[in-house]
Write a protein that holds these residues in place. Structure first.
Motif, PDB file in Angstrom:
ATOM      1  N   GLY A  85       0.824  -1.216   0.000  1.00 43.64           N
ATOM      2  CA  GLY A  85       0.000   0.000   0.000  1.00 43.64           C
ATOM      3  C   GLY A  85       0.853   1.259   0.000  1.00 43.64           C
ATOM      4  O   GLY A  85       0.551   2.228  -0.711  1.00 43.64           O
ATOM      5  N   LEU A  86       1.922   1.231   0.779  1.00 40.90           N
ATOM      6  CA  LEU A  86       2.802   2.414   0.854  1.00 40.90           C
ATOM      7  C   LEU A  86       3.513   2.636  -0.484  1.00 40.90           C
ATOM      8  O   LEU A  86       3.659   3.768  -0.947  1.00 40.90           O
ATOM      9  CB  LEU A  86       3.820   2.243   1.992  1.00 40.90           C
ATOM     10  CG  LEU A  86       3.222   2.300   3.400  1.00 40.90           C
ATOM     11  CD1 LEU A  86       4.226   1.822   4.447  1.00 40.90           C
ATOM     12  CD2 LEU A  86       2.762   3.724   3.736  1.00 40.90           C
ATOM     13  N   ILE A  87       3.953   1.545  -1.109  1.00 35.29           N
ATOM     14  CA  ILE A  87       4.620   1.682  -2.410  1.00 35.29           C
ATOM     15  C   ILE A  87       3.638   2.210  -3.454  1.00 35.29           C
ATOM     16  O   ILE A  87       3.974   3.076  -4.273  1.00 35.29           O
ATOM     17  CB  ILE A  87       5.259   0.332  -2.834  1.00 35.29           C
ATOM     18  CG1 ILE A  87       6.456   0.037  -1.913  1.00 35.29           C
ATOM     19  CG2 ILE A  87       5.675   0.346  -4.305  1.00 35.29           C
ATOM     20  CD1 ILE A  87       7.146  -1.308  -2.145  1.00 35.29           C
ATOM     21  N   LYS A  88       2.385   1.740  -3.367  1.00 35.46           N
ATOM     22  CA  LYS A  88       1.362   2.220  -4.324  1.00 35.46           C
ATOM     23  C   LYS A  88       1.043   3.700  -4.132  1.00 35.46           C
ATOM     24  O   LYS A  88       0.740   4.399  -5.086  1.00 35.46           O
ATOM     25  CB  LYS A  88       0.067   1.418  -4.146  1.00 35.46           C
ATOM     26  CG  LYS A  88       0.086   0.074  -4.847  1.00 35.46           C
ATOM     27  CD  LYS A  88      -1.292  -0.548  -4.709  1.00 35.46           C
ATOM     28  CE  LYS A  88      -1.411  -1.815  -5.515  1.00 35.46           C
ATOM     29  NZ  LYS A  88      -2.665  -2.522  -5.191  1.00 35.46           N
ATOM     30  N   MET A  89       1.105   4.158  -2.850  1.00 29.67           N
ATOM     31  CA  MET A  89       0.806   5.571  -2.565  1.00 29.67           C
ATOM     32  C   MET A  89       1.891   6.503  -3.079  1.00 29.67           C
ATOM     33  O   MET A  89       1.667   7.697  -3.243  1.00 29.67           O
ATOM     34  CB  MET A  89       0.739   5.784  -1.043  1.00 29.67           C
ATOM     35  CG  MET A  89      -0.650   5.686  -0.458  1.00 29.67           C
ATOM     36  SD  MET A  89      -0.494   5.611   1.336  1.00 29.67           S
ATOM     37  CE  MET A  89      -0.020   7.297   1.699  1.00 29.67           C
ATOM     38  N   ALA A  90       3.110   5.946  -3.274  1.00 26.83           N
ATOM     39  CA  ALA A  90       4.261   6.793  -3.609  1.00 26.83           C
ATOM     40  C   ALA A  90       4.512   6.835  -5.115  1.00 26.83           C
ATOM     41  O   ALA A  90       4.082   5.954  -5.861  1.00 26.83           O
ATOM     42  CB  ALA A  90       5.494   6.254  -2.891  1.00 26.83           C
ATOM     43  N   ASP A  91       5.224   7.895  -5.544  1.00 29.03           N
ATOM     44  CA  ASP A  91       5.676   7.964  -6.939  1.00 29.03           C
ATOM     45  C   ASP A  91       6.979   7.197  -7.105  1.00 29.03           C
ATOM     46  O   ASP A  91       7.289   6.695  -8.179  1.00 29.03           O
ATOM     47  CB  ASP A  91       5.949   9.433  -7.332  1.00 29.03           C
ATOM     48  CG  ASP A  91       4.745  10.311  -7.090  1.00 29.03           C
ATOM     49  OD1 ASP A  91       3.720  10.087  -7.753  1.00 29.03           O
ATOM     50  OD2 ASP A  91       4.818  11.197  -6.206  1.00 29.03           O
ATOM     51  N   LEU A  92       7.760   7.193  -6.031  1.00 26.58           N
ATOM     52  CA  LEU A  92       9.119   6.646  -6.084  1.00 26.58           C
ATOM     53  C   LEU A  92       9.376   5.883  -4.798  1.00 26.58           C
ATOM     54  O   LEU A  92       8.995   6.353  -3.724  1.00 26.58           O
ATOM     55  CB  LEU A  92      10.106   7.832  -6.184  1.00 26.58           C
ATOM     56  CG  LEU A  92      11.563   7.608  -5.780  1.00 26.58           C
ATOM     57  CD1 LEU A  92      12.250   6.697  -6.790  1.00 26.58           C
ATOM     58  CD2 LEU A  92      12.304   8.952  -5.719  1.00 26.58           C
ATOM     59  N   VAL A 124      10.922  -4.941  -5.096  1.00 21.65           N
ATOM     60  CA  VAL A 124      11.136  -4.876  -6.548  1.00 21.65           C
ATOM     61  C   VAL A 124       9.845  -5.278  -7.273  1.00 21.65           C
ATOM     62  O   VAL A 124       9.414  -4.616  -8.229  1.00 21.65           O
ATOM     63  CB  VAL A 124      12.287  -5.821  -6.979  1.00 21.65           C
ATOM     64  CG1 VAL A 124      12.493  -5.753  -8.486  1.00 21.65           C
ATOM     65  CG2 VAL A 124      13.577  -5.463  -6.231  1.00 21.65           C
ATOM     66  N   LYS A 125       9.218  -6.334  -6.776  1.00 23.44           N
ATOM     67  CA  LYS A 125       8.001  -6.842  -7.422  1.00 23.44           C
ATOM     68  C   LYS A 125       6.878  -5.804  -7.381  1.00 23.44           C
ATOM     69  O   LYS A 125       6.242  -5.530  -8.404  1.00 23.44           O
ATOM     70  CB  LYS A 125       7.588  -8.130  -6.692  1.00 23.44           C
ATOM     71  CG  LYS A 125       6.353  -8.800  -7.232  1.00 23.44           C
ATOM     72  CD  LYS A 125       6.170 -10.179  -6.581  1.00 23.44           C
ATOM     73  CE  LYS A 125       4.702 -10.552  -6.608  1.00 23.44           C
ATOM     74  NZ  LYS A 125       4.039 -10.641  -5.357  1.00 23.44           N
ATOM     75  N   TYR A 126       6.639  -5.195  -6.201  1.00 20.52           N
ATOM     76  CA  TYR A 126       5.564  -4.203  -6.116  1.00 20.52           C
ATOM     77  C   TYR A 126       5.858  -2.994  -7.005  1.00 20.52           C
ATOM     78  O   TYR A 126       4.946  -2.440  -7.613  1.00 20.52           O
ATOM     79  CB  TYR A 126       5.340  -3.732  -4.663  1.00 20.52           C
ATOM     80  CG  TYR A 126       4.913  -4.824  -3.705  1.00 20.52           C
ATOM     81  CD1 TYR A 126       4.075  -5.852  -4.116  1.00 20.52           C
ATOM     82  CD2 TYR A 126       5.345  -4.820  -2.382  1.00 20.52           C
ATOM     83  CE1 TYR A 126       3.689  -6.851  -3.223  1.00 20.52           C
ATOM     84  CE2 TYR A 126       4.955  -5.807  -1.487  1.00 20.52           C
ATOM     85  CZ  TYR A 126       4.139  -6.832  -1.916  1.00 20.52           C
ATOM     86  OH  TYR A 126       3.764  -7.811  -1.030  1.00 20.52           O
ATOM     87  N   CYS A 127       7.103  -2.584  -7.082  1.00 25.79           N
ATOM     88  CA  CYS A 127       7.440  -1.447  -7.960  1.00 25.79           C
ATOM     89  C   CYS A 127       7.167  -1.823  -9.408  1.00 25.79           C
ATOM     90  O   CYS A 127       6.565  -1.063 -10.165  1.00 25.79           O
ATOM     91  CB  CYS A 127       8.902  -1.036  -7.794  1.00 25.79           C
ATOM     92  SG  CYS A 127       9.217  -0.181  -6.251  1.00 25.79           S
ATOM     93  N   SER A 128       7.604  -3.014  -9.798  1.00 23.12           N
ATOM     94  CA  SER A 128       7.453  -3.434 -11.183  1.00 23.12           C
ATOM     95  C   SER A 128       5.962  -3.574 -11.535  1.00 23.12           C
ATOM     96  O   SER A 128       5.495  -3.024 -12.533  1.00 23.12           O
ATOM     97  CB  SER A 128       8.199  -4.757 -11.382  1.00 23.12           C
ATOM     98  OG  SER A 128       8.290  -5.040 -12.750  1.00 23.12           O
ATOM     99  N   GLU A 129       5.205  -4.257 -10.682  1.00 28.56           N
ATOM    100  CA  GLU A 129       3.775  -4.502 -10.970  1.00 28.56           C
ATOM    101  C   GLU A 129       2.955  -3.218 -11.008  1.00 28.56           C
ATOM    102  O   GLU A 129       1.987  -3.119 -11.741  1.00 28.56           O
ATOM    103  CB  GLU A 129       3.179  -5.413  -9.895  1.00 28.56           C
ATOM    104  CG  GLU A 129       3.603  -6.856 -10.063  1.00 28.56           C
ATOM    105  CD  GLU A 129       3.157  -7.741  -8.896  1.00 28.56           C
ATOM    106  OE1 GLU A 129       3.445  -8.946  -8.958  1.00 28.56           O
ATOM    107  OE2 GLU A 129       2.533  -7.236  -7.915  1.00 28.56           O
ATOM    108  N   ASN A 130       3.363  -2.245 -10.174  1.00 28.60           N
ATOM    109  CA  ASN A 130       2.580  -1.013 -10.105  1.00 28.60           C
ATOM    110  C   ASN A 130       3.206   0.132 -10.908  1.00 28.60           C
ATOM    111  O   ASN A 130       2.801   1.285 -10.767  1.00 28.60           O
ATOM    112  CB  ASN A 130       2.403  -0.594  -8.640  1.00 28.60           C
ATOM    113  CG  ASN A 130       1.566  -1.602  -7.860  1.00 28.60           C
ATOM    114  OD1 ASN A 130       0.368  -1.723  -8.093  1.00 28.60           O
ATOM    115  ND2 ASN A 130       2.200  -2.349  -6.968  1.00 28.60           N
ATOM    116  N   SER A 131       4.198  -0.199 -11.744  1.00 28.91           N
ATOM    117  CA  SER A 131       4.885   0.796 -12.578  1.00 28.91           C
ATOM    118  C   SER A 131       5.383   1.986 -11.770  1.00 28.91           C
ATOM    119  O   SER A 131       5.151   3.148 -12.108  1.00 28.91           O
ATOM    120  CB  SER A 131       3.977   1.304 -13.704  1.00 28.91           C
ATOM    121  OG  SER A 131       3.544   0.230 -14.470  1.00 28.91           O
ATOM    122  N   LYS A 132       6.057   1.679 -10.647  1.00 32.78           N
ATOM    123  CA  LYS A 132       6.626   2.729  -9.806  1.00 32.78           C
ATOM    124  C   LYS A 132       8.140   2.699  -9.944  1.00 32.78           C
ATOM    125  O   LYS A 132       8.752   1.633 -10.027  1.00 32.78           O
ATOM    126  CB  LYS A 132       6.281   2.477  -8.323  1.00 32.78           C
ATOM    127  CG  LYS A 132       4.798   2.441  -8.039  1.00 32.78           C
ATOM    128  CD  LYS A 132       4.167   3.817  -8.161  1.00 32.78           C
ATOM    129  CE  LYS A 132       2.711   3.750  -7.713  1.00 32.78           C
ATOM    130  NZ  LYS A 132       2.072   5.076  -7.779  1.00 32.78           N
TER     131      LYS A 132
END
Ligand code: NAD
Ligand code: UDP
Length: 389
Positions: A85-92, A124-132
């Motif tokens: 959730g935190l990774i999704k809320m962020a741009d980076l 890494v996975k959450y960034c990749s899946e959510n295009s962050k």
């Protein structure tokens, strides 16, 4: 403030405020990065860590002028569903979380490998899946030993830069055998770099990899028995500071012949801010961040720290300020060492125009002044308690 509002990137475009999920924000590098972002930019930080002691002044509670700019999320990324959730809320996302003290690499190799590889996988996975976008902290240790270290000791080729300068896109990664568990850290970091690079190549992940070369300064690690375990072994700056504060000789491992280049944390943080604010120039790159002009052997570092500490504290140095110890005594079996670490600066120079500024002498003065002021009384108290029990 108006000055922050007018920030421009290296191509002259205004910088829009970002929300940054910073994992490991409570550590040495994280604390300096949080301070810099709060003082000089308008970015918002979601600070993730299991501890917040080093950023307490920013988050517990946030001072009024930082309201809405920084929040602390106490969680262990090993096992907490709030991470995505935190990774999704962020741009980076910036991932600094790691076990990164050499004393752990050979004594706690499983924790070291899990922390530096397995625990970084979901990030890494959450960034990749959510295009962050992801800025991941690796290490100069992925280079391992220099090519020159395999030549005979006085071989003239050892003096040729091709045999020791470490280049992001050209130098090989040279580790010792598996029984030398020192390399568990470097190997885990190498594999997570390869995974991130592959996510970029196959799935379009926007990433930057940072390889710090011995960043040092205030708040690095801990002083054993004061703000860390009595038996704990931090990195060299804190080990030597601890010895100086206690008026005991500095311990030189295996003769103190290894060479390191030290960069001031505040110089290095400027490089990270450039990466944050110039994605088009930073994405897809691996960056060395260090100061090739600040090279010393560990023995020379011990000498300089002894002299500088005498000046800042007004205490005369010991008659025998250093002693030799073997690595097996100091670190246990399975220790090994990087012989020499000179970062090539071509890529970071070309992409971000960054250069380190602070000479070693100056950064040691600032840092040892801080260590003396912060710890001297606490060390005295702890030593007198220990001797009375
Ligand atoms: P540090 O130990 O001070 O900071 C790491 C932070 O991550 C700590 O606050 C720790 O509590 C946190 N952390 C670890 N595991 C966690 C988890 N599972 N969940 C939540 N938080 C967790 O170290 P540092 O010097 O600030 O280093 C930051 C990064 O830079 C690391 O990845 C390290 O490998 C890399 N690095 C640093 C240097 C340097 O010179 N300082 C050199 C090479 C690499
Ligand atoms: N070292 C030392 N005495 C100490 C602590 C470290 O001689 O009390 C040496 C260590 O063997 C290595 C260098 O200092 O050669 C740097 O160690 P550090 O822990 O800072 O990490 P590294 O640069 O190896 O990642």
């Amino acid at each position: 403030p108006a000055a922050a509002a007018a920030r421009l990137d290296l191509d002259g475009n205004p910088i829009a405020p970002l929300t940054i999920c910073m994992i490991g924000a409570g550590g040495f590098i994280g604390s300096h990065l949080c301070e810099k972002l709060m003082a000089e930019t308008r970015h918002v930080v979601l600070a993730v860590d299991v501890y917040c002691d080093k950023i307490r002044h920013l988050v517990d509670p946030a001072p009024p002028h930082l309201a809405g700019r920084i929040s602390f999320h106490r969680l262990n990324i090993k096992n907490d569903s709030r991470l995505e959730g935190l990774i999704k809320m962020a741009d980076l996302t910036i991932n600094l979380a790691a076990i990164c003290t050499p004393a752990d690499y050979n004594t706690r190799p499983l924790d070291t490998i899990y922390s530096n590889f397995i625990d970084a996988l979901p990030v890494v996975k959450y960034c990749s899946e959510n295009s962050k976008r992801l800025i991941h902290f690796s290490t100069c240790e992925v280079y391992g030993k220099t090519i020159g270290s395999f030549l005979p000791k006085d071989h003239p080729l050892r003096k040729e830069p091709e045999f020791y300068v470490l280049k992001e896109d050209e130098s090989p990664c040279i580790f010792g055998p598996i029984v030398k568990q020192r390399w568990s850290y470097a190997c885990a970091k190498q594999l997570i770099e390869r995974l991130i690079f592959a996510e970029g190549a196959e799935n379009g992940l926007e990433f930057t990899i940072v390889r710090p070369f011995n960043w040092i300064g205030p708040r690095m690690d801990f002083i054993p028995g004061v703000d860390g375990p009595s038996e704990g072994v931090p990195r060299v700056l804190a080990c030597f500071s601890n010895n100086l504060l206690r008026r005991e000789p500095l311990k030189l491992v295996d003769g103190g012949q290894s060479q390191r280049t030290f960069v001031y944390i505040k110089d290095a943080i400027e490089a990270v801010v450039l990466m944050i604010e110039n994605p088009a120039r930073a994405n897809g790159h691996i960056f060395n961040v260090g100061n090739p002009d600040n090279e010393v052997t560990v023995r020379e570092l011990a000498q300089m720290m002894t002299e500088v500490y005498a000046n800042v504290s007004g205490e005369a140095p010991l008659d025998e300020p250093m002693i030799d110890v073997s690595s097996s005594q100091f670190y246990g079996e399975g220790y090994d060492d990087s012989d020499k670490r000179i970062p090539d600066m071509t890529i970071i120079n070309k992409q971000l125009g960054w250069n380190p500024k602070t000479p070693l002498k100056d950064l040691l003065e600032t840092t040892l002044t801080y260590q003396h002021k912060t710890y001297k009384e606490a060390v005295k108290r702890q030593m007198s308690q220990a001797s009375s029990t």
